[in-house]
Enzyme design. Structure first.
Site, mmCIF file in Angstrom:
data_model
loop_
_atom_site.group_PDB
_atom_site.id
_atom_site.type_symbol
_atom_site.label_atom_id
_atom_site.label_comp_id
_atom_site.label_asym_id
_atom_site.label_seq_id
_atom_site.Cartn_x
_atom_site.Cartn_y
_atom_site.Cartn_z
ATOM 1 N N TRP A 81 0.571 -1.053 0.082
ATOM 2 C CA TRP A 81 0.083 0.144 -0.332
ATOM 3 C C TRP A 81 0.803 0.995 -0.039
ATOM 4 O O TRP A 81 1.979 1.247 0.904
ATOM 5 C CB TRP A 81 -1.186 -0.116 1.676
ATOM 6 C CG TRP A 81 -1.983 1.125 1.286
ATOM 7 C CD1 TRP A 81 -1.226 2.613 1.248
ATOM 8 C CD2 TRP A 81 -3.178 1.429 0.918
ATOM 9 N NE1 TRP A 81 -2.818 2.860 1.639
ATOM 10 C CE2 TRP A 81 -3.873 2.786 1.287
ATOM 11 C CE3 TRP A 81 -4.480 -0.176 0.941
ATOM 12 C CZ2 TRP A 81 -5.218 2.668 0.990
ATOM 13 C CZ3 TRP A 81 -5.477 -0.102 0.752
ATOM 14 C CH2 TRP A 81 -6.113 1.823 1.565
ATOM 15 N N GLU A 98 7.750 -1.422 1.255
ATOM 16 C CA GLU A 98 7.174 -1.493 2.554
ATOM 17 C C GLU A 98 8.248 -2.825 3.491
ATOM 18 O O GLU A 98 8.023 -3.596 3.063
ATOM 19 C CB GLU A 98 6.082 -1.831 2.964
ATOM 20 C CG GLU A 98 4.806 -0.709 2.544
ATOM 21 C CD GLU A 98 3.586 -1.184 3.087
ATOM 22 O OE1 GLU A 98 3.050 -1.240 3.763
ATOM 23 O OE2 GLU A 98 3.395 -1.366 1.992
ATOM 24 N N ASP A 130 9.600 2.694 1.354
ATOM 25 C CA ASP A 130 8.015 3.383 2.298
ATOM 26 C C ASP A 130 8.414 3.663 3.031
ATOM 27 O O ASP A 130 7.240 2.190 4.269
ATOM 28 C CB ASP A 130 7.337 3.145 1.321
ATOM 29 C CG ASP A 130 5.679 4.237 2.196
ATOM 30 O OD1 ASP A 130 6.064 4.224 2.855
ATOM 31 O OD2 ASP A 130 4.958 3.978 1.515
ATOM 32 N N GLN A 156 4.925 4.384 7.973
ATOM 33 C CA GLN A 156 4.301 2.836 9.036
ATOM 34 C C GLN A 156 5.666 2.880 10.260
ATOM 35 O O GLN A 156 5.308 2.748 10.824
ATOM 36 C CB GLN A 156 3.416 2.094 8.945
ATOM 37 C CG GLN A 156 2.464 2.462 8.317
ATOM 38 C CD GLN A 156 1.236 1.905 7.912
ATOM 39 O OE1 GLN A 156 1.064 0.695 8.819
ATOM 40 N NE2 GLN A 156 0.084 2.029 6.745
ATOM 41 N N LYS A 178 3.590 9.668 8.219
ATOM 42 C CA LYS A 178 2.567 9.406 8.627
ATOM 43 C C LYS A 178 3.483 9.798 10.649
ATOM 44 O O LYS A 178 2.150 10.454 11.129
ATOM 45 C CB LYS A 178 1.918 7.841 8.681
ATOM 46 C CG LYS A 178 1.008 7.223 7.492
ATOM 47 C CD LYS A 178 0.553 6.319 8.003
ATOM 48 C CE LYS A 178 -0.258 5.346 7.196
ATOM 49 N NZ LYS A 178 -1.922 5.949 6.619
ATOM 50 N N ARG A 210 -4.406 -5.374 12.859
ATOM 51 C CA ARG A 210 -3.655 -3.575 12.809
ATOM 52 C C ARG A 210 -2.825 -3.623 14.260
ATOM 53 O O ARG A 210 -4.156 -2.775 14.456
ATOM 54 C CB ARG A 210 -3.199 -3.136 12.030
ATOM 55 C CG ARG A 210 -1.368 -2.007 11.839
ATOM 56 C CD ARG A 210 -1.224 -1.828 10.052
ATOM 57 N NE ARG A 210 -2.524 -0.403 10.036
ATOM 58 C CZ ARG A 210 -2.775 0.083 9.358
ATOM 59 N NH1 ARG A 210 -1.859 -0.535 8.489
ATOM 60 N NH2 ARG A 210 -3.873 0.964 9.129
HETATM 61 C C1 LIG Z 1 3.433 1.709 3.313
HETATM 62 C C2 LIG Z 1 2.273 3.593 3.488
HETATM 63 N N1 LIG Z 1 2.726 4.403 2.322
HETATM 64 C C3 LIG Z 1 2.155 5.852 1.925
HETATM 65 C C4 LIG Z 1 0.735 4.847 2.023
HETATM 66 C C5 LIG Z 1 -0.207 6.712 2.034
HETATM 67 O O1 LIG Z 1 -0.541 7.701 2.694
HETATM 68 P P1 LIG Z 1 -0.996 8.916 2.424
HETATM 69 O O2 LIG Z 1 -2.564 8.228 2.835
HETATM 70 O O3 LIG Z 1 -0.966 9.473 3.670
HETATM 71 O O4 LIG Z 1 -1.399 9.382 1.545
HETATM 72 C C6 LIG Z 1 0.317 4.678 3.065
HETATM 73 C C7 LIG Z 1 -1.288 4.606 3.841
HETATM 74 O O5 LIG Z 1 -2.043 4.068 4.756
HETATM 75 C C8 LIG Z 1 0.797 3.522 3.549
HETATM 76 O O6 LIG Z 1 0.578 2.843 4.898
#
Ligand SMILES: Cc1ncc(COP(=O)(O)O)c(C=O)c1O
Length: 438
Positions: A134, A206, A239, A242, A268, A402
């Site tokens: 994501w 991620e 990324d 989190q 975030k 989660r």
């Molecule tokens: C790992 C990761 N990257 C990017 C995003 C996207 O971030 P945003 O919702 O601030 O655009 C999220 C959102 O849940 C995320 O969990």
């Protein structure tokens, strides 16, 4: 409770996937959110994973107040002092050779900016992302997200491939059970090589696949992924939306893994609840991008007010020793959850790091068939009992809670949340078995 406002919300808001609007919320402090009837709800999701210091932490409130007095927003070409301060502080946190940041608003945006950079520097456009990923809902970010809804929004950005995620509890290629031997990566890269149009740009990942079900890749996975990326002339992008700034008990997942990506995105957990994100890279990559004319000029790039909040987050994590606290509270929560697992066959696996935990719900531990229904009704019941939980449910990847309370959560709050979860699970299982009052 203001009935008019509830009605206004129902009549005038666009629903974006959050379900029916039953009530409204009025305030949030620490790990507690208060609804419009004055009910207190324990927040095991840190808002949308952003309130890592707890809601309205005094340091964030102070930063916002002083930022509002100084300057909220400037012409995008003017660099505010607040942004220079944050860039310097973040530079001290980053694993070398990462040293330069560009401050934007959301996680999606930070990934858009990262991909623009990788494409410009490499001259390619092909991207590999992981199954269950994501990265956001904007154009390129949505194209590289495989845990989010993809149907109905038209063609995605061309050039994105998926490799199967290293999810040994439910191996996507049906090869491993409980111990990933990374055949998934081998298969995925083989498919990529076969289908490539000869213009590789980046692999994005991620470090812990969070929305995909809190999946932790095996030791050595990212080192291998980095080697595979560089063999193909691709940049590795982490990324860390989190995983950065303490959630998993590390400054960054990259620090713990000992693998530094070419580009890192954070979001975030940087803004203390305000929209603040960054696209981060090394001097070398930044120099190349700049030389080629890299631009990412948006209305709110380098805004001063959120930068001060970001600075307050980093200072507070240091001052309150929150990296250690995430480990300590994470271990405490884990013990609580382990005791629930001993009671309930339906808890198939608990995984996670620091204060980012996943609970995989199953119909039975042998088949590991996801218990989607149990996840749904228990989540609802938890909310009724005053605990906010986030369920990630996909038939192919299971029903996974989660759990990510603020890093400032107390042991009492963790105990209270566990008790609610225990009761909600018991009652939901009874209801499903047809024994309960429902
Ligand atoms: C790992 C990761 N990257 C990017 C995003 C996207 O971030 P945003 O919702 O601030 O655009 C999220 C959102 O849940 C995320 O969990």
């Amino acid at each position: 409770m203001n009935k008019d406002l509830r009605e206004a919300a129902r009549d005038h808001l666009v629903r974006y996937g959050q379900g029916d609007i039953e009530k409204l919320y009025v305030s949030a402090k620490g790990a507690t959110v208060t609804d419009d009837e004055g009910r207190e709800i324990l927040d095991f999701t840190s808002g949308q994973m952003c309130a890592t210091l707890g809601h309205s932490h005094p340091a964030i409130v102070k930063a916002i107040k002083s930022g509002a007095e100084d300057s909220i927003h400037l012409f995008s070409g003017m660099i505010p002092e607040a942004v220079a301060k944050l860039a310097k502080k973040l530079g001290q946190w980053l694993p070398k050779p990462l040293s330069r940041s560009m401050f934007v608003n959301t996680g999606s945006e930070s990934n858009e900016a990262a991909l623009r950079m990788a494409k410009m520097v490499t001259g390619g456009y092909e991207v590999i992302a992981m199954g269950g990923s994501w990265h956001g809902v904007t154009g390129q970010a949505a194209a590289m997200s495989f845990a989010s809804e993809r149907h109905g929004y038209g063609p995605k950005v061309h050039g994105v491939s998926a490799i199967p995620e290293p999810y040994s509890y439910r191996c996507p290629i049906g090869h491993c059970r409980d111990k990933c031997d990374m055949s998934c990566m081998k298969v995925g890269l083989k498919m990529f090589d076969m289908t490539s149009e000869g213009a590789p740009a980046a692999i994005i990942a991620e470090p812990i696949l969070s929305a995909g079900g809190v999946i932790i890749p095996p030791d050595g996975y990212f080192k291998k992924l980095k080697d595979e990326a560089s063999r193909r002339g691709m940049m590795l992008i982490f990324d860390e939306a989190q995983t950065a700034f303490g959630r998993i008990g590390e400054k960054f997942a990259a620090t713990g893994l000992g693998v530094t990506p070419d580009i890192m995105t954070v979001s975030k957990t940087l803004g203390g609840g305000l929209p603040l994100a960054a696209t981060i890279t090394s001097d070398e990559v930044e120099e190349k991008a700049h030389a080629k004319g890299y631009s990412y000029y948006t209305s709110h790039v380098s805004d001063p007010l959120p930068a001060l909040a970001g600075l307050a987050v980093l200072e507070t994590v240091e001052k309150e020793n929150l990296l250690e606290r995430a480990k300590e509270m994470g271990a405490y929560l884990r013990k609580n959850l382990d005791s629930l697992q001993q009671k309930y066959e339906a808890i198939g696996e608990i995984r996670g790091q620091g204060l980012l935990m996943g609970i995989d719900l199953v119909k039975d531990r042998e088949s590991r068939e996801p218990h989607l229904e149990l996840g749904d009704i228990t989540t609802k019941r938890c909310m009724e009992m005053g605990l906010s939980m986030n369920i990630k449910r996909r038939p192919e990847r299971g029903a996974v809670w989660r759990i990510a309370p603020p890093l400032t959560v107390s042991k009492d709050e963790l105990d209270k949340g566990t008790e609610i979860l225990d009761q909600a699970l018991r009652e939901s299982l009874d209801e499903l078995a047809g024994n309960g009052a429902g």
